[in-house]
Motif scaffolding. Structure first.
Motif, short mmCIF file in Angstrom:
data_model
loop_
_atom_site.label_atom_id
_atom_site.label_comp_id
_atom_site.label_asym_id
_atom_site.label_seq_id
_atom_site.Cartn_x
_atom_site.Cartn_y
_atom_site.Cartn_z
N MET A 5 0.74 -1.24 0.01
CA MET A 5 -0.02 0.01 -0.09
C MET A 5 1.01 1.13 0.11
SD MET A 5 -2.90 -0.67 2.63
CE MET A 5 -4.09 -2.05 2.43
N ARG A 6 0.35 2.22 -0.80
CA ARG A 6 1.13 3.55 -0.78
C ARG A 6 0.24 4.83 -0.85
NH1 ARG A 6 4.81 2.48 -6.05
NH2 ARG A 6 2.86 3.82 -6.60
N TRP A 7 0.50 5.82 -0.37
CA TRP A 7 -0.36 6.89 -0.46
C TRP A 7 -0.07 7.48 -1.70
CZ3 TRP A 7 -3.74 7.74 2.95
CH2 TRP A 7 -3.34 7.30 4.45
N ARG A 8 -1.08 7.79 -2.28
CA ARG A 8 -1.28 8.69 -3.56
C ARG A 8 -2.63 9.41 -3.85
NH1 ARG A 8 -4.36 5.16 -7.79
NH2 ARG A 8 -5.69 3.93 -6.32
N LEU A 9 -2.97 9.97 -4.70
CA LEU A 9 -4.13 10.66 -5.07
C LEU A 9 -4.41 10.27 -6.68
CD1 LEU A 9 -6.46 12.74 -4.45
CD2 LEU A 9 -5.05 14.62 -5.65
N ALA A 10 -5.77 9.75 -6.54
CA ALA A 10 -6.38 9.16 -7.65
C ALA A 10 -7.44 10.14 -8.05
CB ALA A 10 -6.75 7.81 -7.45
N PRO A 11 -7.44 11.02 -8.85
CA PRO A 11 -8.32 12.20 -9.20
C PRO A 11 -9.83 11.39 -9.52
CG PRO A 11 -6.33 12.76 -10.08
CD PRO A 11 -6.33 11.31 -9.73
N LEU A 12 -9.80 10.48 -10.29
CA LEU A 12 -11.00 9.92 -10.83
C LEU A 12 -11.85 9.13 -9.68
CD1 LEU A 12 -12.36 9.46 -13.43
CD2 LEU A 12 -11.34 7.31 -13.73
N SER A 13 -11.19 8.44 -8.79
CA SER A 13 -11.71 7.75 -7.46
C SER A 13 -12.39 9.02 -6.59
CB SER A 13 -10.66 6.91 -6.96
OG SER A 13 -10.29 5.94 -7.66
N GLU A 59 -3.18 3.59 -2.67
CA GLU A 59 -2.91 2.54 -3.76
C GLU A 59 -2.48 1.27 -3.17
OE1 GLU A 59 0.42 1.96 -7.36
OE2 GLU A 59 0.03 3.67 -6.73
N ALA A 60 -3.73 0.16 -3.48
CA ALA A 60 -3.45 -0.69 -3.00
C ALA A 60 -4.45 -1.86 -3.88
CB ALA A 60 -4.38 -1.16 -1.50
N ARG A 61 -4.31 -3.15 -3.53
CA ARG A 61 -5.22 -4.14 -4.37
C ARG A 61 -6.65 -3.95 -3.82
NH1 ARG A 61 -1.96 -8.17 -1.98
NH2 ARG A 61 -4.16 -9.17 -1.27
N VAL A 62 -7.58 -4.20 -4.74
CA VAL A 62 -8.94 -3.88 -4.47
C VAL A 62 -9.50 -4.75 -3.26
CG1 VAL A 62 -11.39 -4.44 -5.62
CG2 VAL A 62 -9.63 -3.70 -7.07
N LEU A 63 -9.19 -5.99 -3.11
CA LEU A 63 -9.83 -6.66 -2.01
C LEU A 63 -9.43 -6.12 -0.53
CD1 LEU A 63 -11.44 -9.08 -1.15
CD2 LEU A 63 -9.25 -10.54 -0.87
N PRO A 64 -8.29 -5.94 -0.25
CA PRO A 64 -7.91 -5.28 1.03
C PRO A 64 -8.71 -3.83 1.19
CG PRO A 64 -5.84 -5.71 0.04
CD PRO A 64 -6.95 -6.06 -0.80
N LEU A 65 -8.81 -2.93 0.09
CA LEU A 65 -9.75 -1.84 0.17
C LEU A 65 -11.11 -1.80 0.32
CD1 LEU A 65 -7.85 0.45 -2.14
CD2 LEU A 65 -7.55 0.41 0.22
N ALA A 66 -11.51 -2.96 -0.08
CA ALA A 66 -13.09 -3.29 -0.18
C ALA A 66 -13.18 -3.79 1.17
CB ALA A 66 -13.64 -4.32 -1.13
#
Length: 142
Positions: A5-13, A59-66
Motif C-alpha cells: 500500500m502506498r499513499w497517492r491521489l487518484a483524481p477519478l476515484s 494505492e492497494a489491491r481491490v480486496l484489502p480496500l473493499a
C-alpha cells in the motif's frame, strides 16, 4: 502501513467519491420518505463511497480496500449496537443521520452487498481495460 500500500491521489476515484457523496446526501435529505431506498440502498452505497475514498488516497489491491470499507460499515453498526446497549444518544441530528441510530442485521446485509458490488464493479472495469501486450522482440522471425 501494510505492505503493498502506498499513499497517492487518484483524481477519478476522488471525483467518484464526491459524486456519490452528493447522491448519499440527497438520499438522506430529499429521500427521507423513500423508506428502504433511503435506508437499505443508502447503506449499500455507503460502503461503495468509503471504498472510493480509500481508493482515492491509497494505492492497494481491490480486496484489502473493499474489506476495509466493509469493516467501516461493521464498526458503525457495532457502535450503534453499543450505543443502544449503554443507552447513549447522539445529540447532533446530522451526525445521527450519517451514522444511524439503531443497529440492524439488514444494515449488515446492505454492507455485504456494497462490498460485493465493489468487487463486481472493479472486475467489470478490469475486464473492460485492454490487456498489456507482451513486449515485442527485436529479433527477426525466420
Amino acid at each position: 502501513m501494510i505492505r503493498g500500500m502506498r499513499w497517492r491521489l487518484a483524481p477519478l476515484s476522488l471525483a467518484g467519491a464526491a459524486a456519490l457523496f452528493v447522491l448519499l446526501a440527497l438520499l438522506a435529505t430529499v429521500g427521507a420518505r423513500w423508506g428502504w431506498v433511503r435506508s437499505f440502498l443508502g447503506d449499500v452505497l455507503a460502503v461503495v463511497w468509503v471504498y472510493l475514498v480509500f481508493k482515492a488516497f491509497i494505492e492497494a489491491r481491490v480486496l484489502p480496500l473493499a474489506l476495509a470499507a466493509f469493516g467501516v460499515g461493521l464498526l458503525v453498526e457495532l457502535g450503534q449496537y453499543l450505543a443502544a446497549a449503554w443507552q447513549l444518544h447522539i445529540p447532533n441530528r446530522a451526525l445521527r443521520i450519517v451514522l444511524g441510530s439503531t443497529a440492524d442485521w439488514w444494515d449488515v446485509l446492505a454492507y455485504a452487498i456494497g462490498f460485493a458490488a465493489v468487487l463486481a464493479g472493479e472486475a467489470l472495469l478490469r475486464a473492460g481495460r485492454p490487456k498489456a501486450s507482451a513486449p515485442r522482440s527485436s529479433m527477426p522471425v525466420r
